[in-house]
Design a protein around this motif. Sequence first.
Motif, short mmCIF file in Angstrom:
data_model
loop_
_atom_site.label_atom_id
_atom_site.label_comp_id
_atom_site.label_asym_id
_atom_site.label_seq_id
_atom_site.Cartn_x
_atom_site.Cartn_y
_atom_site.Cartn_z
N ILE A 88 11.30 22.82 6.91
CA ILE A 88 10.73 21.91 5.92
C ILE A 88 11.84 21.20 5.14
CG2 ILE A 88 10.42 23.54 4.01
CD1 ILE A 88 7.93 20.80 4.88
N PHE A 89 12.95 21.88 4.90
CA PHE A 89 14.06 21.23 4.20
C PHE A 89 14.61 20.07 5.02
CE2 PHE A 89 14.42 25.45 2.09
CZ PHE A 89 14.15 25.01 0.81
N LEU A 90 14.71 20.27 6.32
CA LEU A 90 15.20 19.20 7.18
C LEU A 90 14.19 18.07 7.25
CD1 LEU A 90 16.73 21.39 10.04
CD2 LEU A 90 17.83 20.54 7.95
N ILE A 135 18.69 26.59 15.19
CA ILE A 135 18.70 26.14 13.79
C ILE A 135 20.03 25.45 13.48
CG2 ILE A 135 19.46 28.33 12.76
CD1 ILE A 135 17.02 25.85 11.17
N ARG A 136 21.13 25.96 14.03
CA ARG A 136 22.43 25.30 13.81
C ARG A 136 22.41 23.89 14.41
NH1 ARG A 136 24.43 30.10 15.74
NH2 ARG A 136 25.26 29.03 17.58
N MET A 137 21.81 23.75 15.58
CA MET A 137 21.72 22.43 16.22
C MET A 137 20.86 21.48 15.39
SD MET A 137 21.53 23.55 20.25
CE MET A 137 20.83 22.00 20.71
N LYS A 138 19.76 21.99 14.85
CA LYS A 138 18.90 21.15 14.01
C LYS A 138 19.63 20.72 12.74
CE LYS A 138 14.45 22.93 15.57
NZ LYS A 138 13.25 23.69 15.20
N ILE A 139 20.37 21.63 12.16
CA ILE A 139 21.14 21.29 10.95
C ILE A 139 22.20 20.25 11.28
CG2 ILE A 139 22.78 22.19 9.24
CD1 ILE A 139 21.12 24.85 9.35
N GLN A 140 22.88 20.42 12.40
CA GLN A 140 23.91 19.45 12.80
C GLN A 140 23.29 18.08 13.07
OE1 GLN A 140 27.16 19.63 12.60
NE2 GLN A 140 27.32 17.52 13.32
N ALA A 141 22.16 18.04 13.75
CA ALA A 141 21.48 16.77 14.01
C ALA A 141 21.06 16.11 12.70
CB ALA A 141 20.26 16.99 14.90
N PHE A 142 20.59 16.92 11.75
CA PHE A 142 20.22 16.38 10.44
C PHE A 142 21.45 15.80 9.74
CE2 PHE A 142 19.91 17.00 5.84
CZ PHE A 142 18.92 16.07 5.57
N LEU A 146 21.92 12.04 8.52
CA LEU A 146 22.23 11.76 7.12
C LEU A 146 23.41 10.79 7.02
CD1 LEU A 146 21.42 12.50 4.22
CD2 LEU A 146 22.89 14.51 4.42
N VAL A 147 24.43 11.00 7.82
CA VAL A 147 25.58 10.08 7.84
C VAL A 147 25.13 8.69 8.28
CG1 VAL A 147 27.78 9.56 9.01
CG2 VAL A 147 27.30 11.88 8.19
N LEU A 148 24.32 8.63 9.33
CA LEU A 148 23.81 7.35 9.80
C LEU A 148 22.95 6.68 8.74
CD1 LEU A 148 23.57 5.30 12.11
CD2 LEU A 148 21.63 6.64 12.95
N GLY A 149 22.13 7.47 8.05
CA GLY A 149 21.29 6.92 6.98
C GLY A 149 22.12 6.34 5.85
N ALA A 150 23.19 7.02 5.49
CA ALA A 150 24.09 6.51 4.44
C ALA A 150 24.74 5.21 4.90
CB ALA A 150 25.13 7.55 4.07
N TYR A 151 25.19 5.18 6.13
CA TYR A 151 25.81 3.98 6.68
C TYR A 151 24.83 2.81 6.71
CZ TYR A 151 27.94 0.77 10.01
OH TYR A 151 28.43 -0.35 10.62
#
Length: 162
Positions: A88-90, A135-142, A146-151
């Motif tokens: 849910i956080f992601l 879960i590590r893969m999901k966090i990394q994808a997020f 996030l970087v793409l969203g900021a860009y």
Amino acid sequence: VRVTAVRNDMQNFQAVYVKSSTPDAINRLDWNAVEEYIRLWMEHVELAVKVVYATERYLCSLVFKDCIDYKEWVSCFAEIVQHGNMAIFLQVGEAVILSNSKPEKLFKLLDMMQVLDRLKQNMDEVFEGEACREIRMKIQAFREHLVLGAYTTLCEFEKRLG
């Protein structure tokens, strides 16, 4: 039993997110509400990783270390994470990323990135092991999204100025 306890802990954190976990829902909020929403998200992600999931991992190691091997108890922990609603956080973070771009949003996305950077070592330790790979893969994808969203937000801001 532990899955239920963790799910209850996580639901206490997530009460505010249930209503506003889509980009459209976030777009309907005024900016002060969005800022508060993101502030709570950052606080809750930190508590979830450093307290709830770190404690659960520790409990799993204590309870299972003498009766089953490492891979099996980490697998039990991974199941707790999956059913404990970490996703849910992601999902909430994704909703923020996908919501309307505003210049102010760039700073909030950067704040979210800063929290994830600060938690990286904790997440690597808490979600260690092959069973926690997903879960590590999901966090990394997020993080990448996030970087793409900021860009993207920065580019849209630049277009508005130019």
